[in-house]
Write an enzyme that holds these catalytic residues in place. Structure first.
Site, PDB file in Angstrom:
ATOM      1  N   THR A   1      23.429  29.030   9.556  1.00 25.48           N
ATOM      2  CA  THR A   1      22.557  27.722   8.667  1.00 25.48           C
ATOM      3  C   THR A   1      23.347  26.294   8.955  1.00 25.48           C
ATOM      4  O   THR A   1      24.875  27.109   8.631  1.00 25.48           O
ATOM      5  CB  THR A   1      22.263  28.232   8.259  1.00 25.48           C
ATOM      6  OG1 THR A   1      21.349  27.372   7.237  1.00 25.48           O
ATOM      7  CG2 THR A   1      22.656  28.942   6.950  1.00 25.48           C
TER       8      THR A   1
ATOM      9  N   ARG B   1      28.877  33.785   4.409  1.00 24.73           N
ATOM     10  CA  ARG B   1      28.029  32.865   3.357  1.00 24.73           C
ATOM     11  C   ARG B   1      29.744  31.217   2.965  1.00 24.73           C
ATOM     12  O   ARG B   1      30.326  32.364   3.335  1.00 24.73           O
ATOM     13  CB  ARG B   1      27.408  33.137   2.445  1.00 24.73           C
ATOM     14  CG  ARG B   1      27.087  32.300   2.029  1.00 24.73           C
ATOM     15  CD  ARG B   1      26.104  31.814   2.345  1.00 24.73           C
ATOM     16  NE  ARG B   1      24.689  31.480   1.240  1.00 24.73           N
ATOM     17  CZ  ARG B   1      23.418  30.475   1.840  1.00 24.73           C
ATOM     18  NH1 ARG B   1      23.937  30.505   3.156  1.00 24.73           N
ATOM     19  NH2 ARG B   1      22.268  30.135   0.731  1.00 24.73           N
TER      20      ARG B   1
ATOM     21  N   ASP C   1      21.930  24.643  -2.408  1.00 25.34           N
ATOM     22  CA  ASP C   1      21.369  26.479  -2.891  1.00 25.34           C
ATOM     23  C   ASP C   1      21.996  27.011  -3.913  1.00 25.34           C
ATOM     24  O   ASP C   1      21.151  28.102  -4.617  1.00 25.34           O
ATOM     25  CB  ASP C   1      21.872  27.061  -1.210  1.00 25.34           C
ATOM     26  CG  ASP C   1      20.726  27.248   0.028  1.00 25.34           C
ATOM     27  OD1 ASP C   1      19.869  26.254  -0.289  1.00 25.34           O
ATOM     28  OD2 ASP C   1      21.207  27.969   0.966  1.00 25.34           O
TER      29      ASP C   1
ATOM     30  N   THR D   1      18.661  26.079  10.072  1.00 24.69           N
ATOM     31  CA  THR D   1      18.911  27.276  10.260  1.00 24.69           C
ATOM     32  C   THR D   1      18.425  27.966  11.195  1.00 24.69           C
ATOM     33  O   THR D   1      17.099  27.073  12.032  1.00 24.69           O
ATOM     34  CB  THR D   1      18.292  27.579   9.140  1.00 24.69           C
ATOM     35  OG1 THR D   1      18.986  27.779   7.432  1.00 24.69           O
ATOM     36  CG2 THR D   1      18.868  29.305   9.318  1.00 24.69           C
TER      37      THR D   1
ATOM     38  N   GLU E   1      25.581  23.977   2.411  1.00 28.00           N
ATOM     39  CA  GLU E   1      25.449  24.963   2.164  1.00 28.00           C
ATOM     40  C   GLU E   1      24.847  25.310   0.000  1.00 28.00           C
ATOM     41  O   GLU E   1      24.424  25.405  -0.262  1.00 28.00           O
ATOM     42  CB  GLU E   1      25.791  25.884   2.648  1.00 28.00           C
ATOM     43  CG  GLU E   1      25.139  27.688   2.449  1.00 28.00           C
ATOM     44  CD  GLU E   1      24.241  26.624   4.073  1.00 28.00           C
ATOM     45  OE1 GLU E   1      22.826  27.474   4.212  1.00 28.00           O
ATOM     46  OE2 GLU E   1      24.623  26.513   4.766  1.00 28.00           O
TER      47      GLU E   1
ATOM     48  N   GLY F   1      13.765  29.145   7.801  1.00 26.58           N
ATOM     49  CA  GLY F   1      12.838  28.102   6.212  1.00 26.58           C
ATOM     50  C   GLY F   1      12.819  28.879   5.063  1.00 26.58           C
ATOM     51  O   GLY F   1      12.283  28.559   4.411  1.00 26.58           O
TER      52      GLY F   1
HETATM   53  N1  GLU Z   1      20.386  27.890   3.696  1.00 27.36           N
HETATM   54  C1  GLU Z   1      18.986  28.634   3.168  1.00 27.36           C
HETATM   55  C2  GLU Z   1      19.541  29.807   2.879  1.00 27.36           C
HETATM   56  O1  GLU Z   1      20.641  29.946   3.080  1.00 27.36           O
HETATM   57  C3  GLU Z   1      18.351  28.736   4.690  1.00 27.36           C
HETATM   58  C4  GLU Z   1      17.828  26.918   5.279  1.00 27.36           C
HETATM   59  C5  GLU Z   1      16.602  27.188   5.814  1.00 27.36           C
HETATM   60  O2  GLU Z   1      16.249  28.487   6.376  1.00 27.36           O
HETATM   61  O3  GLU Z   1      16.053  26.221   6.153  1.00 27.36           O
HETATM   62  O4  GLU Z   1      18.182  30.442   2.167  1.00 27.36           O
END
Ligand code: GLU
EC number: 2.3.2.2
Length: 576
Positions: A412, A105, A434, A394, A431, A480
């Protein structure tokens, strides 16, 4: 659909350096399905990336080798979704049942703090205001993850894993309909830099058509260097200086990523979080992801209901599923964050007695009026994170090798084309969006607030599953955003409760609660049964077609099978 293995047979091409040319598209040849069972199986959202993984298995590589090759190939052929400019989580499940996870991450720069996303007046900035700036970019983690996983479990030489991706970048690949559609209306994101504009758009600003050959020598060179020099090329020396400078230059105030942020990045190995569902053992990624915990909670809370008897075509089945999801997501919002920074009661959240207590709240007859987080063992008071920025980047991929080792890897760059900022031929992630933009709620610090060096909460849920005999049976996950744990849990239920093939389980209709709103997949039978859901107490019902992108590998009686969500099929064609 069940994916059959694809031979790497790139069509002969007119290759123009660093630019895109339209040509007649061709598809790689299909080889017989039995080939999969002999060497293992690879599932990926893009057939070229799947072929990269299969080529590595065919060379004698194992699941870790192949998964790394898929991640690298996706950087080239699916630039909108994932890549070396972003991060990911890899779950490795050995044939003997040992499960470990690798956390790639992205991290926030040391300069970041709780006010990172606050404006002058102290109010949270909007997603739009920050997404294409350096404020959204975390230190990329995928190369460090790949190096750590390769050192632990890889078998082929590091540089071998890069070859399929280098060929795709150097010789080019054909844009498919999905890439074309992702580029539409995104020039202010994918075209933020001159590099992005010139590679993915025509001179008059139109997205490249499906069937256009895209050649990316800058990325080929980056990959060649990392292949030859190892991960230090990415994280140390001049490359790290330039990466940090690129992000800092795009950060308002110029106080952004530094060389130290890049050089100090690590992708740690972490314990997996595991639970059980009807005697199957289910393991996934713990914090900073909420995904593994949410999948285990959704399933565990449903165990007392006989879903198989209720049936897959029964609204009550999906009502129960949604109620379980609502409970799991209330916990997710309150507790899930980077456990290196805040206390996350992981064990308490997946404990069987806690899940039974939460499950007792679910009624088959009516929806819960109010859904609040529970009080698992080990709780420290934190405030809920209500912000849920839009997400749809992702890619998830899964590999099983001839030894029966499973790798489930979700990669992702966060949103489509990440921050739009580019470096070395690839997109840099966004990222950090998030994180919760608000650091406090009701005077209490939010668990997922921004802090220097911290990893933003994720929804990604790469999972591995062992059957009641303890044998590897399934590696699965999805892309997603917040829909990921729901897509993943739904498919696991399809396989375990309804006895579906993986392709049918992935193709089950989608249903999810977003807050108090119940969302039913447009054009599915669920959407025709609104009245039944209303009678079960769901007052606010909408229909929509969220981007669904789950995939996995599954052991059948005749061998392992790879599949991706059948909804993706039409978008993978390269024809206009
Ligand atoms: N950045 C998102 C996550 O880590 C995933 C983004 C996506 O799947 O569209 O949860």
């Amino acid at each position: 659909m069940t994916m059959r293995p694809l031979l790497i047979a790139l069509p002969a091409a007119l290759v123009l350096s660093g630019c895109a040319t339209l040509e007649k598209p061709g598809e790689p040849a299909l080889s017989p399905p039995q080939a999969q069972a002999r060497t293992g199986a690879v599932s990926a959202a893009d057939p070229r990336a799947q072929a990269a993984g299969e080529a590595i298995l065919a060379k004698g590589g194992n699941a870790t080798d192949a998964a790394i090759a898929v991640m690298l190939a996706l950087t080239v052929v699916e630039p909108q979704s994932s890549g070396i400019g972003g991060g990911g989580f890899l779950v490795h499940g050995s044939a003997d049942g040992t499960v470990v996870t690798f956390d790639g991450r992205e991290t926030a720069p040391a300069a970041a703090g709780p006010n990172w996303f606050l404006g002058k007046e102290g109010d949270p900035l909007s997603y739009r205001e920050v997404v294409t700036t350096g404020l959204s970019v975390g230190v990329p983690g995928n190369i460090a993850l790949a190096a750590k996983a390769h050192a632990a479990n890889g078998s082929l030489a590091w540089e071998e894993l890069f070859q399929p991706a280098i060929v795709l970048a150097r010789d080019g690949f054909l844009a498919n309909r999905r890439l074309h559609q992702s580029l539409e209306g995104q020039i202010d994101r994918a075209g933020v830099t001159e590099f992005g504009r010139s590679l993915y758009y025509t001179a008059d600003g139109a997205p490249v058509a499906a069937g256009t050959r895209i050649v990316n020598p800058a990325l080929a060179e980056t990959l060649e260097r990392i292949a030859a020099l190892g991960p230090d090329h990415f994280y140390k020396g001049q490359y790290a200086d330039k990466l940090a400078a690129t992000v800092a230059a795009a950060t308002p105030g110029g106080i952004g990523m530094t060389r130290d942020d890049v050089t100090s990045y690590e992708a740690p190995m972490r314990n997996a979080v595991c639970g059980s569902y009807r005697d199957y053992r289910i393991c996934g990624m713990g914090p900073p992801s909420s995904g593994g915990i949410a999948v285990i909670q959704i399933l565990g809370q449903l165990e007392r209901f006989d879903l198989a008897a209720l049936g897959a075509d029964n609204p009550v089945t999906w009502h129960l599923f949604v109620e379980s999801q609502r409970l799991a997501y209330a916990d997710r919002e309150l507790y899930a964050a980077d456990a290196d920074f805040v206390s996350v009661p992981v064990r308490g959240l997946v404990a069987r007695d806690y899940l039974a207590e939460r499950s007792a709240l679910i009624s088959p007859d009516t929806a819960l009026d109010d859904v609040a987080a529970g009080r698992p063992r080990g709780v420290v008071t934190v405030a809920s994170d209500g912000d849920e920025p839009p997400e749809n980047g992702t890619s998830h991929f899964a590999v099983v090798d001839a030894e029966g080792a499973m790798v489930s890897y979700t990669s992702t760059i966060e949103g489509p084309f990440g921050s739009g900022l580019t470096y070395g031929g690839f997109f840099l992630n966004n990222e950090l969006t998030d994180f919760s933009f608000s650091p406090m709620r009701d005077g209490v610090p939010v668990a997922n607030r921004v802090e220097g060096g911290k990893r933003p909460r994720s929804s990604m849920a790469p999972m591995v599953v062992y059957d009641p005999q303890g044998e590897p049976v399934l590696a699965i996950g999805a892309a997603g955003g917040s829909t990921i744990p729901v897509q993943t849990a739904r498919s696991i239920i399809g396989i375990i409760d309804f006895g579906l093939d993986i392709e049918d389980a992935l193709g089950l209709p989608f249903i999810m609660a977003f807050g108090d709103r119940l969302l039913l997949e447009e054009s599915s039978w669920l959407a025709d049964r609104k009245a039944a859901f209303a009678a079960l107490g769901h007052d606010d019902i909408a229909t929509a077609s969220p981007p669904l992108k789950a995939g996995g590998v599954y052991r059948t009686q005749t061998g392992w099978v790879a599949a991706r969500d059948p909804r993706l099929d039409g978008l993978l064609e390269t024809q206009e």
